[in-house]
Design a protein around this motif. Structure first.
Motif, PDB file in Angstrom:
ATOM      1  N   PHE A 303       0.820  -1.219   0.000  1.00  0.00           N
ATOM      2  CA  PHE A 303       0.000   0.000   0.000  1.00  0.00           C
ATOM      3  C   PHE A 303       0.854   1.269   0.000  1.00  0.00           C
ATOM      4  O   PHE A 303       0.694   2.147  -0.847  1.00  0.00           O
ATOM      5  N   SER A 304       1.778   1.392   0.978  1.00  0.00           N
ATOM      6  CA  SER A 304       2.567   2.623   1.076  1.00  0.00           C
ATOM      7  C   SER A 304       3.404   2.846  -0.178  1.00  0.00           C
ATOM      8  O   SER A 304       3.495   3.964  -0.694  1.00  0.00           O
ATOM      9  N   ALA A 305       4.036   1.781  -0.681  1.00  0.00           N
ATOM     10  CA  ALA A 305       4.840   1.910  -1.900  1.00  0.00           C
ATOM     11  C   ALA A 305       3.975   2.291  -3.086  1.00  0.00           C
ATOM     12  O   ALA A 305       4.385   3.100  -3.928  1.00  0.00           O
ATOM     13  N   ASP A 306       2.764   1.718  -3.156  1.00  0.00           N
ATOM     14  CA  ASP A 306       1.873   2.039  -4.271  1.00  0.00           C
ATOM     15  C   ASP A 306       1.413   3.493  -4.211  1.00  0.00           C
ATOM     16  O   ASP A 306       1.282   4.160  -5.242  1.00  0.00           O
ATOM     17  N   VAL A 307       1.169   3.991  -3.000  1.00  0.00           N
ATOM     18  CA  VAL A 307       0.790   5.402  -2.863  1.00  0.00           C
ATOM     19  C   VAL A 307       1.961   6.299  -3.271  1.00  0.00           C
ATOM     20  O   VAL A 307       1.775   7.324  -3.934  1.00  0.00           O
ATOM     21  N   MET A 308       3.178   5.922  -2.907  1.00  0.00           N
ATOM     22  CA  MET A 308       4.343   6.707  -3.331  1.00  0.00           C
ATOM     23  C   MET A 308       4.468   6.716  -4.859  1.00  0.00           C
ATOM     24  O   MET A 308       4.761   7.756  -5.466  1.00  0.00           O
ATOM     25  N   THR A 309       4.239   5.545  -5.470  1.00  0.00           N
ATOM     26  CA  THR A 309       4.280   5.480  -6.930  1.00  0.00           C
ATOM     27  C   THR A 309       3.214   6.377  -7.549  1.00  0.00           C
ATOM     28  O   THR A 309       3.452   7.069  -8.548  1.00  0.00           O
ATOM     29  N   ALA A 310       2.011   6.360  -6.943  1.00  0.00           N
ATOM     30  CA  ALA A 310       0.936   7.209  -7.447  1.00  0.00           C
ATOM     31  C   ALA A 310       1.291   8.686  -7.341  1.00  0.00           C
ATOM     32  O   ALA A 310       1.027   9.480  -8.259  1.00  0.00           O
ATOM     33  N   GLN A 311       1.931   9.092  -6.225  1.00  0.00           N
ATOM     34  CA  GLN A 311       2.327  10.485  -6.065  1.00  0.00           C
ATOM     35  C   GLN A 311       3.435  10.849  -7.045  1.00  0.00           C
ATOM     36  O   GLN A 311       3.463  11.967  -7.566  1.00  0.00           O
ATOM     37  N   LEU A 312       4.336   9.905  -7.323  1.00  0.00           N
ATOM     38  CA  LEU A 312       5.358  10.154  -8.330  1.00  0.00           C
ATOM     39  C   LEU A 312       4.710  10.415  -9.684  1.00  0.00           C
ATOM     40  O   LEU A 312       5.098  11.345 -10.410  1.00  0.00           O
ATOM     41  N   ARG A 313       3.704   9.620 -10.019  1.00  0.00           N
ATOM     42  CA  ARG A 313       2.998   9.824 -11.284  1.00  0.00           C
ATOM     43  C   ARG A 313       2.302  11.186 -11.317  1.00  0.00           C
ATOM     44  O   ARG A 313       2.285  11.879 -12.337  1.00  0.00           O
ATOM     45  N   SER A 314       1.739  11.586 -10.188  1.00  0.00           N
ATOM     46  CA  SER A 314       1.091  12.900 -10.127  1.00  0.00           C
ATOM     47  C   SER A 314       2.095  14.025 -10.331  1.00  0.00           C
ATOM     48  O   SER A 314       1.811  15.023 -10.994  1.00  0.00           O
ATOM     49  N   ILE A 315       3.287  13.880  -9.756  1.00  0.00           N
ATOM     50  CA  ILE A 315       4.326  14.897  -9.933  1.00  0.00           C
ATOM     51  C   ILE A 315       4.756  14.956 -11.397  1.00  0.00           C
ATOM     52  O   ILE A 315       5.008  16.043 -11.944  1.00  0.00           O
ATOM     53  N   ILE A 316       4.845  13.793 -12.049  1.00  0.00           N
ATOM     54  CA  ILE A 316       5.170  13.767 -13.474  1.00  0.00           C
ATOM     55  C   ILE A 316       4.132  14.559 -14.273  1.00  0.00           C
ATOM     56  O   ILE A 316       4.472  15.375 -15.137  1.00  0.00           O
ATOM     57  N   VAL A 317       2.854  14.332 -13.965  1.00  0.00           N
ATOM     58  CA  VAL A 317       1.788  15.062 -14.649  1.00  0.00           C
ATOM     59  C   VAL A 317       1.921  16.563 -14.398  1.00  0.00           C
ATOM     60  O   VAL A 317       1.802  17.385 -15.320  1.00  0.00           O
ATOM     61  N   ASP A 318       2.202  16.951 -13.147  1.00  0.00           N
ATOM     62  CA  ASP A 318       2.351  18.373 -12.819  1.00  0.00           C
ATOM     63  C   ASP A 318       3.506  18.997 -13.603  1.00  0.00           C
ATOM     64  O   ASP A 318       3.377  20.098 -14.156  1.00  0.00           O
ATOM     65  N   LEU A 319       4.634  18.304 -13.654  1.00  0.00           N
ATOM     66  CA  LEU A 319       5.795  18.861 -14.342  1.00  0.00           C
ATOM     67  C   LEU A 319       5.569  18.941 -15.854  1.00  0.00           C
ATOM     68  O   LEU A 319       6.020  19.893 -16.503  1.00  0.00           O
ATOM     69  N   LEU A 320       4.882  17.950 -16.417  1.00  0.00           N
ATOM     70  CA  LEU A 320       4.557  18.036 -17.837  1.00  0.00           C
ATOM     71  C   LEU A 320       3.647  19.231 -18.114  1.00  0.00           C
ATOM     72  O   LEU A 320       3.812  19.938 -19.120  1.00  0.00           O
ATOM     73  N   GLN A 321       2.691  19.483 -17.220  1.00  0.00           N
ATOM     74  CA  GLN A 321       1.845  20.662 -17.389  1.00  0.00           C
ATOM     75  C   GLN A 321       2.664  21.946 -17.283  1.00  0.00           C
ATOM     76  O   GLN A 321       2.388  22.926 -17.974  1.00  0.00           O
ATOM     77  N   ALA A 322       3.687  21.937 -16.426  1.00  0.00           N
ATOM     78  CA  ALA A 322       4.538  23.118 -16.295  1.00  0.00           C
ATOM     79  C   ALA A 322       5.303  23.407 -17.577  1.00  0.00           C
ATOM     80  O   ALA A 322       5.685  24.557 -17.839  1.00  0.00           O
ATOM     81  N   THR A 323       5.535  22.381 -18.398  1.00  0.00           N
ATOM     82  CA  THR A 323       6.209  22.594 -19.682  1.00  0.00           C
ATOM     83  C   THR A 323       5.246  23.039 -20.780  1.00  0.00           C
ATOM     84  O   THR A 323       5.668  23.280 -21.913  1.00  0.00           O
ATOM     85  N   GLY A 324       3.947  23.103 -20.474  1.00  0.00           N
ATOM     86  CA  GLY A 324       2.970  23.575 -21.449  1.00  0.00           C
ATOM     87  C   GLY A 324       2.024  22.525 -21.963  1.00  0.00           C
ATOM     88  O   GLY A 324       1.178  22.817 -22.820  1.00  0.00           O
ATOM     89  N   VAL A 325       2.102  21.295 -21.452  1.00  0.00           N
ATOM     90  CA  VAL A 325       1.212  20.215 -21.881  1.00  0.00           C
ATOM     91  C   VAL A 325      -0.083  20.296 -21.076  1.00  0.00           C
ATOM     92  O   VAL A 325      -0.048  20.553 -19.872  1.00  0.00           O
ATOM     93  N   ASP A 326      -1.242  20.074 -21.720  1.00  0.00           N
ATOM     94  CA  ASP A 326      -2.483  20.074 -20.939  1.00  0.00           C
ATOM     95  C   ASP A 326      -2.586  18.781 -20.131  1.00  0.00           C
ATOM     96  O   ASP A 326      -1.883  17.802 -20.388  1.00  0.00           O
ATOM     97  N   ARG A 327      -3.485  18.789 -19.151  1.00  0.00           N
ATOM     98  CA  ARG A 327      -3.539  17.685 -18.188  1.00  0.00           C
ATOM     99  C   ARG A 327      -3.870  16.354 -18.856  1.00  0.00           C
ATOM    100  O   ARG A 327      -3.250  15.330 -18.542  1.00  0.00           O
TER     101      ARG A 327
END
Length: 377
Positions: A303-327
């Motif tokens: 569970f804890s590792a999976d939540v960390m993986t999910a948060q990593l994926r969310s950060i990836i999405v945030d950073l891609l949006q910061a480069t100009g990509v839509d969500r």
């Protein structure tokens, strides 16, 4: 702060000369005061401050002149004049500057400047002159909006990169104390985010007012599109650090690829910072983030590792949006997570981790954390 002080000094002197020599007002003290209040040393909202200042002075002087000319000056008269002027200001607008200027102007009228002839109208004009001179000082003696944005963006990008690297170190060395330090430092980064937003607001204001810097508006667009996703990425990094503390205090294994991917995202964050500062395309940072995104798998680690993986994926999405990509496009770059009910871990998160109540992210599966926006902490 130094440019604002210089703008205040020059603007106050010019406002005094305009009101006294051109308009013939004998004591136009509201004019230089208006310049100082309009410009101030804080960033942003100068146009709004001019409007609030003029309205506040007008209300205070108007109510003060009307009442003092009939009831005279004294302790109870001051109390009544201030209360009425501020009450009217609150009814018109809840802005603090309007209310304060209405109250202070009413005090001046009731004590030092008893109404006489056209004095009330002259004071209103002085406030307007000061506000306009303040805007002129900002336009003709401006801080560079590009330099302002670069300087304040540096702290926000740096805070995110530092948080990701500290979490990577904590996971690599299985040291919950390092994760706790990362969480504490990431919490303190909110000040950087707010200063960055204010700097952007001020930069856009300068680029709008000043003919010398209108060509800088396209430069600010990159920072503007990155500001909110960066804030979200920092919030997700805080959740990631909090979950890392829980995971590292337990016996469960963590994905061995996690530290390397966190460091790669930290490097990509600094690439994006440098590209925006130089006015370049963010393609280099975009490719680096995509590289991490492409390696995200569907393996389960608890569970804890999976939540960390999910948060990593969310950060990836945030950073891609910061480069100009839509969500939607950013989410589509991630391999899908195939989560089945029978695969869910029975591990329960520790609600007392890091001295905080469990967050909504802790109660969701990794798939849910990606498919809907993460609740910001």
């Amino acid at each position: 702060m130094a440019p604002s002080i210089g703008q205040c000094a020059v603007g106050a002197a010019i406002a005094w000369l305009v009101a006294k020599d051109l308009l013939g007002h004998s004591r136009p003290f509201f004019a230089p005061i208006a310049v100082v209040v309009c410009i101030g040393v804080a960033l942003g909202q100068r146009m709004r401050r001019v409007v609030e200042l003029v309205v506040g002075v007008t209300l205070g002087v108007g109510v003060g002149d009307l009442l003092v000319s009939r009831i005279g000056s004294g302790a109870w008269q001051i109390a009544l004049v201030v209360a009425l002027a501020m009450a009217v200001a609150v009814l018109l607008d809840s802005g603090s500057l309007i209310v304060l200027q209405a109250g202070s102007s009413a005090v001046l009228v009731a004590t030092l400047l008893p109404p006489s002839g056209s004095g009330g109208f002259d004071r209103m004009v002085d406030a307007l002159v000061g506000g306009l001179m303040g805007l002129a000082a900002v336009a003709l003696l401006p801080t560079s909006p590009a330099a302002l944005a670069r300087r304040h963006a540096k702290g926000t990008f740096g805070a995110l990169a530092d948080a990701l690297r500290q979490i990577a170190e904590a996971v690599e060395n299985r040291d919950a104390r390092v994760a706790a330090d990362a969480l504490e430092e990431a919490r303190g980064s909110q000040k950087n985010v707010e200063e960055f937003r204010q700097a952007l607001e001020t930069g856009k204001e300068i680029a709008t007012i000043s003919p010398l810097h209108r060509h800088r508006r396209p430069f600010l667009d990159g920072y503007e599109q990155a500001a909110v996703p960066l804030d979200h990425a920092l919030r997700n990094a805080r959740v990631l650090a909090r979950r890392a503390i829980v995971a590292l205090d337990g016996p469960g294994a963590l994905p061995p690829r996690l530290p390397r991917e966190l460091r790669e995202l930290a490097d990509a964050t600094l690439m994006l910072r440098d590209d925006l500062a130089a006015g370049r395309s963010s393609e280099r940072a975009h490719r680096a983030i995509l590289s991490v995104a492409s390696r995200q798998g569907a393996e389960r680690w608890g569970f804890s590792a999976d939540v960390m993986t999910a948060q990593l994926r969310s950060i990836i999405v945030d950073l891609l949006q910061a480069t100009g990509v839509d969500r939607d496009e950013a989410v589509a770059t991630l391999p899908p997570l195939d989560v089945h009910p029978d695969d869910r871990s029975t591990e329960s998160p520790d609600p007392g981790a890091a001295g905080e109540p469990p967050s909504s992210e802790d109660s969701t599966s990794p798939r849910e954390s990606i498919q809907r926006p993460t609740k910001r902490t």
